[in-house]
Design a protein around this motif. Structure first.
Motif, PDB file in Angstrom:
ATOM      1  N   GLY A 167     -18.149  -7.844  30.628  1.00  0.00           N
ATOM      2  CA  GLY A 167     -17.789  -6.774  29.703  1.00  0.00           C
ATOM      3  C   GLY A 167     -18.275  -7.031  28.300  1.00  0.00           C
ATOM      4  O   GLY A 167     -18.273  -6.130  27.458  1.00  0.00           O
ATOM      5  N   THR A 188     -19.659  -4.570  23.358  1.00  0.00           N
ATOM      6  CA  THR A 188     -19.035  -4.563  24.673  1.00  0.00           C
ATOM      7  C   THR A 188     -19.591  -3.438  25.535  1.00  0.00           C
ATOM      8  O   THR A 188     -20.267  -2.518  25.066  1.00  0.00           O
ATOM      9  CB  THR A 188     -17.512  -4.407  24.550  1.00  0.00           C
ATOM     10  OG1 THR A 188     -17.210  -3.151  23.937  1.00  0.00           O
ATOM     11  CG2 THR A 188     -16.920  -5.532  23.721  1.00  0.00           C
ATOM     12  N   ASN A 190     -17.768  -1.220  27.224  1.00  0.00           N
ATOM     13  CA  ASN A 190     -16.982   0.006  27.073  1.00  0.00           C
ATOM     14  C   ASN A 190     -16.248  -0.007  25.739  1.00  0.00           C
ATOM     15  O   ASN A 190     -16.143  -1.043  25.076  1.00  0.00           O
ATOM     16  CB  ASN A 190     -15.965   0.134  28.218  1.00  0.00           C
ATOM     17  CG  ASN A 190     -16.635   0.196  29.576  1.00  0.00           C
ATOM     18  OD1 ASN A 190     -17.461   1.062  29.821  1.00  0.00           O
ATOM     19  ND2 ASN A 190     -16.282  -0.739  30.458  1.00  0.00           N
ATOM     20  N   ALA A 191     -15.739   1.147  25.368  1.00  0.00           N
ATOM     21  CA  ALA A 191     -14.967   1.261  24.123  1.00  0.00           C
ATOM     22  C   ALA A 191     -13.542   0.799  24.368  1.00  0.00           C
ATOM     23  O   ALA A 191     -12.670   1.583  24.746  1.00  0.00           O
ATOM     24  CB  ALA A 191     -14.982   2.704  23.626  1.00  0.00           C
ATOM     25  N   SER A 192     -13.321  -0.482  24.172  1.00  0.00           N
ATOM     26  CA  SER A 192     -12.022  -1.085  24.457  1.00  0.00           C
ATOM     27  C   SER A 192     -11.526  -1.862  23.255  1.00  0.00           C
ATOM     28  O   SER A 192     -12.325  -2.346  22.449  1.00  0.00           O
ATOM     29  CB  SER A 192     -12.135  -2.045  25.656  1.00  0.00           C
ATOM     30  OG  SER A 192     -12.734  -1.429  26.766  1.00  0.00           O
ATOM     31  N   PRO A 193     -10.181  -2.019  23.133  1.00  0.00           N
ATOM     32  CA  PRO A 193      -9.655  -2.915  22.091  1.00  0.00           C
ATOM     33  C   PRO A 193     -10.057  -4.356  22.395  1.00  0.00           C
ATOM     34  O   PRO A 193      -9.893  -4.837  23.508  1.00  0.00           O
ATOM     35  CB  PRO A 193      -8.136  -2.723  22.190  1.00  0.00           C
ATOM     36  CG  PRO A 193      -7.948  -1.451  22.952  1.00  0.00           C
ATOM     37  CD  PRO A 193      -9.119  -1.341  23.868  1.00  0.00           C
ATOM     38  N   VAL A 194     -10.617  -5.032  21.414  1.00  0.00           N
ATOM     39  CA  VAL A 194     -11.064  -6.412  21.571  1.00  0.00           C
ATOM     40  C   VAL A 194     -10.167  -7.312  20.739  1.00  0.00           C
ATOM     41  O   VAL A 194      -9.861  -6.996  19.579  1.00  0.00           O
ATOM     42  CB  VAL A 194     -12.528  -6.582  21.135  1.00  0.00           C
ATOM     43  CG1 VAL A 194     -12.975  -8.036  21.262  1.00  0.00           C
ATOM     44  CG2 VAL A 194     -13.432  -5.692  21.966  1.00  0.00           C
ATOM     45  N   LYS A 195      -9.767  -8.431  21.320  1.00  0.00           N
ATOM     46  CA  LYS A 195      -8.911  -9.386  20.623  1.00  0.00           C
ATOM     47  C   LYS A 195      -9.619 -10.728  20.519  1.00  0.00           C
ATOM     48  O   LYS A 195     -10.312 -11.152  21.447  1.00  0.00           O
ATOM     49  CB  LYS A 195      -7.585  -9.560  21.377  1.00  0.00           C
ATOM     50  CG  LYS A 195      -6.603 -10.523  20.719  1.00  0.00           C
ATOM     51  CD  LYS A 195      -5.399 -10.779  21.613  1.00  0.00           C
ATOM     52  CE  LYS A 195      -4.551  -9.542  21.796  1.00  0.00           C
ATOM     53  NZ  LYS A 195      -3.313  -9.831  22.589  1.00  0.00           N
ATOM     54  N   SER A 216      -7.434  -8.342  16.159  1.00  0.00           N
ATOM     55  CA  SER A 216      -8.020  -7.407  17.115  1.00  0.00           C
ATOM     56  C   SER A 216      -8.711  -6.262  16.392  1.00  0.00           C
ATOM     57  O   SER A 216      -8.486  -6.010  15.208  1.00  0.00           O
ATOM     58  CB  SER A 216      -6.949  -6.849  18.058  1.00  0.00           C
ATOM     59  OG  SER A 216      -5.974  -6.122  17.325  1.00  0.00           O
ATOM     60  N   LEU A 218     -10.888  -2.253  17.479  1.00  0.00           N
ATOM     61  CA  LEU A 218     -11.322  -1.299  18.487  1.00  0.00           C
ATOM     62  C   LEU A 218     -12.830  -1.159  18.422  1.00  0.00           C
ATOM     63  O   LEU A 218     -13.411  -0.955  17.356  1.00  0.00           O
ATOM     64  CB  LEU A 218     -10.664   0.076  18.260  1.00  0.00           C
ATOM     65  CG  LEU A 218     -11.030   1.176  19.262  1.00  0.00           C
ATOM     66  CD1 LEU A 218     -10.488   0.822  20.645  1.00  0.00           C
ATOM     67  CD2 LEU A 218     -10.473   2.527  18.807  1.00  0.00           C
ATOM     68  N   ILE A 246     -10.401  -8.876  26.299  1.00  0.00           N
ATOM     69  CA  ILE A 246     -10.106  -7.461  26.493  1.00  0.00           C
ATOM     70  C   ILE A 246      -9.004  -7.388  27.535  1.00  0.00           C
ATOM     71  O   ILE A 246      -9.121  -8.007  28.610  1.00  0.00           O
ATOM     72  CB  ILE A 246     -11.349  -6.667  26.952  1.00  0.00           C
ATOM     73  CG1 ILE A 246     -12.390  -6.585  25.828  1.00  0.00           C
ATOM     74  CG2 ILE A 246     -10.955  -5.265  27.407  1.00  0.00           C
ATOM     75  CD1 ILE A 246     -13.643  -5.817  26.219  1.00  0.00           C
ATOM     76  N   ASP A 247      -7.954  -6.656  27.209  1.00  0.00           N
ATOM     77  CA  ASP A 247      -6.783  -6.556  28.110  1.00  0.00           C
ATOM     78  C   ASP A 247      -6.274  -7.945  28.485  1.00  0.00           C
ATOM     79  O   ASP A 247      -5.918  -8.216  29.645  1.00  0.00           O
ATOM     80  CB  ASP A 247      -7.144  -5.772  29.379  1.00  0.00           C
ATOM     81  CG  ASP A 247      -7.497  -4.329  29.085  1.00  0.00           C
ATOM     82  OD1 ASP A 247      -6.966  -3.776  28.106  1.00  0.00           O
ATOM     83  OD2 ASP A 247      -8.328  -3.759  29.813  1.00  0.00           O
TER      84      ASP A 247
END
Length: 575
Positions: A167, A188, A190-195, A216, A218, A246-247
């Protein structure tokens, strides 16, 4: 015909030929002239407000260029597809593959061309051949996405890629490290929240179980699926490790990169920087990034011609492809995950070779977009300001202040009166920062050489702006500013120059711009030393712990051999 009329006719013929040659020169080009598209001459028929010293054309993507310089091959193939000729791209790729069946860039472009022709089975087969041949699968996921969408949305591709990707397409890239903060750049899938989780390290450098900080962000689709995560609250001169999630799932598979914060501003210390330009994509030279990494520099300065785009009018697909080649490289990713990067651009990334972009913020129309795509792909402390945008900013490393210059965005025609490379706002900033700096060493970082006669006959270096150069050097002397060092790039070699000054100490211009390029520039008379045999970088170590602080400059080649060394003491560059 009588003699006066005869000579008048001859004169008229010569004048007509001269005018024709002048007009043709704008389109065809001869070396070190004034060349630009017609719209650049609308304000002044004699002076282009933007343009180049070289032919303004697509010559960088010709058949001859693609044969001479590998970095142009894939671009030529992609341009054929972007111009609506995927079959032509396939024909050219077949020619290259007949010579080298393992040419991964040609196979990659076959996949793109097949996608545009709706031949998804062939696109998948080409993709699989490229990946199994060693091309990172992230290249296909990053894209350009629209061109590869018919492939990447297919069930067959998604099944193939599922176990081969995390990812995280590009990065993590470390930047903007200070005594108490840092930034992490990622791209990344996909458009995901990244920490990002940051861990303290023990005395052996092993991450502890205690999380030092968590931050984090977005992923922004408008910024080409990138995010920059800000890390704050760190301690000076401290080692940390980090992870990207991610997640709550690690994208780095437990391989946590390390970084080291810098001492507080003004504190003594030893700081080592690797620097250079001329980083055209050349697979067999990409090991240069591992060579640099093995020397554990505290920072990497990229001084322009970092990827080589050279076609400002084209759609973003070419630009993205050119950046993605480098950012997908494992060697580059390993280095930049743990070594903070500070990047400026030069002509080949800003537009095309030997370019001046003119005095306007938004003209030519493509200029802001070129800067925007640069900003999407790096993680700098800043980009000038609204009145004077560009790649200029300051970075402090203990008792070393570095001033990175933008030399293209507002550069005016060097063939006009009183040309400027920096513009009034950036120049005022530089002079004030130099005057107010309390650092032991002040480093002025330019994409083009400072020293005279480095590129004989050209206006592209500071030789084309001698009054502005003298204004800067004169200011150093007028204000009695100690400890100034010059860094630069552009010429495809590594070298050192000493610029003697009648009213001050000598200024040393340390240059390097053959990081991965296959093309080489000859050494010219006047250097202290020069090296151009193999790819190389400049390695500069600042030691402000000594009573008389020192700068040690080394040229390190791709085989990790130190070619030349120069030691400069602060007392040698002080009033």
């Amino acid at each position: 015909m009588n003699r006066p009329l005869f000579y008048l006719a001859i004169f008229a013929s010569i004048l007509a030929i001269s005018l024709a040659v002048s007009q043709a020169g704008r389109a065809q080009g001869t070396k070190y002239g004034q060349f630009a598209p017609p719209d650049a001459f609308e304000e002044n028929p004699q002076l282009a407000y933007y343009g180049s010293e070289n032919e303004w054309s697509r010559r960088q993507f010709s058949k001859e260029k693609a044969e001479d310089e590998y970095k142009r091959r894939g671009q030529r193939l992609l341009l054929a597809t972007l111009n609506g000729n995927p079959n032509k791209s396939l024909d050219w790729a077949a020619e290259y593959l007949a010579e080298d069946p393992h040419d991964l860039e040609s196979i990659y472009n076959q996949s793109i061309a097949y996608c545009q022709l709706g031949k998804i089975d062939q696109a998948f087969a080409a993709m699989k051949q490229a990946v199994e041949g060693g091309l990172p699968i992230e290249r296909f996921l990053a894209g350009p996405r629209q061109l590869l969408k018919p492939l990447t949305e297919s069930e067959e591709f998604q099944e193939y890629a599922r176990s081969r990707t995390s990812g995280l397409l590009h990065g993590p890239m470390l930047g903007c490290v200070t005594d108490d903060s840092a930034r992490i750049w990622v791209r990344t899938e996909n458009a995901s929240p990244v920490k990002v989780q940051v861990f303290s390290c023990d005395t052996q450098g092993n991450p502890s179980s205690n999380i030092a900080s968590t931050s984090s962000s977005l992923v922004d689709l408008q910024e080409d699926f990138t995010a920059i995560i800000e890390l704050t609250g760190l301690q000076p001169n401290t080692q940390y490790a980090y992870d990207v999630l991610i997640d709550d799932q690690s994208l780095l598979k437990g391989d946590r990169p390390h970084f080291h914060t810098f001492p507080e501003p003004g504190a003594p210390g030893i700081f080592k920087v690797a620097f250079g330009g001329g980083a055209g994509f050349m697979p067999e030279h990409e090991r240069m990034w591992d060579t640099i990494s093995s020397r554990n520099p505290d920072a990497l300065f990229l001084l322009g011609d970092n990827v080589y785009i050279d076609l400002p009018e084209e759609p973003r697909g070419l630009h993205q492809y050119t950046y993605y080649r480098r950012q997908s490289q494992p060697e580059f990713r390993r280095l930049t995950a743990s070594t903070p990067v500070y990047a400026i651009w030069d002509d080949h990334d800003a537009a095309m070779d030997d370019v001046w972009l003119g005095p306007y913020l938004d003209r030519p129309a493509w200029k802001p977009a070129m800067l925007r795509i640069f900003m999407e792909n790096w993680v700098n402390p800043g980009y000038g300001n609204q009145e004077s945008p560009g790649c200029w900013f300051k970075a402090t490393f203990g008792s070393v202040d570095c001033f990175f210059l933008e030399t293209r965005y507002l550069r005016t025609n060097p063939f006009g009166e009183n040309p400027t490379m920096l513009g009034s706002i950036e120049k005022k900033w530089l002079l004030n920062e130099l005057k107010n700096s309390q650092a032991r060493f002040k480093v002025i970082v330019s994409s083009v050489p400072w020293a005279p006669n480095v590129k004989p006959g050209s206006h592209d270096t500071w030789d084309g702006f001698p009054h502005e150069r003298e204004e800067i050097f004169g200011w150093i002397e007028k204000q009695k500013i100690d400890g100034v060092l010059l860094l630069s790039a552009d010429r495809h070699r590594s070298e050192a120059w000493k610029i003697d000054r009648p009213n001050g100490y000598p200024l040393y211009d340390l240059m390097s711009s053959k990081l991965t390029n296959e093309h080489t520039h000859e050494c010219v008379p006047g250097q202290l030393f020069c090296y151009n045999k193999l790819c190389s970088c400049g390695m500069v170590t600042f030691d402000t712990t000594q009573a008389d602080p020192t700068i040690t400059y080394e040229i390190v080649n791709i085989d990790d051999k130190v070619i030349d060394t120069l030691v400069i003491k602060l007392s040698q560059i002080s009033f």
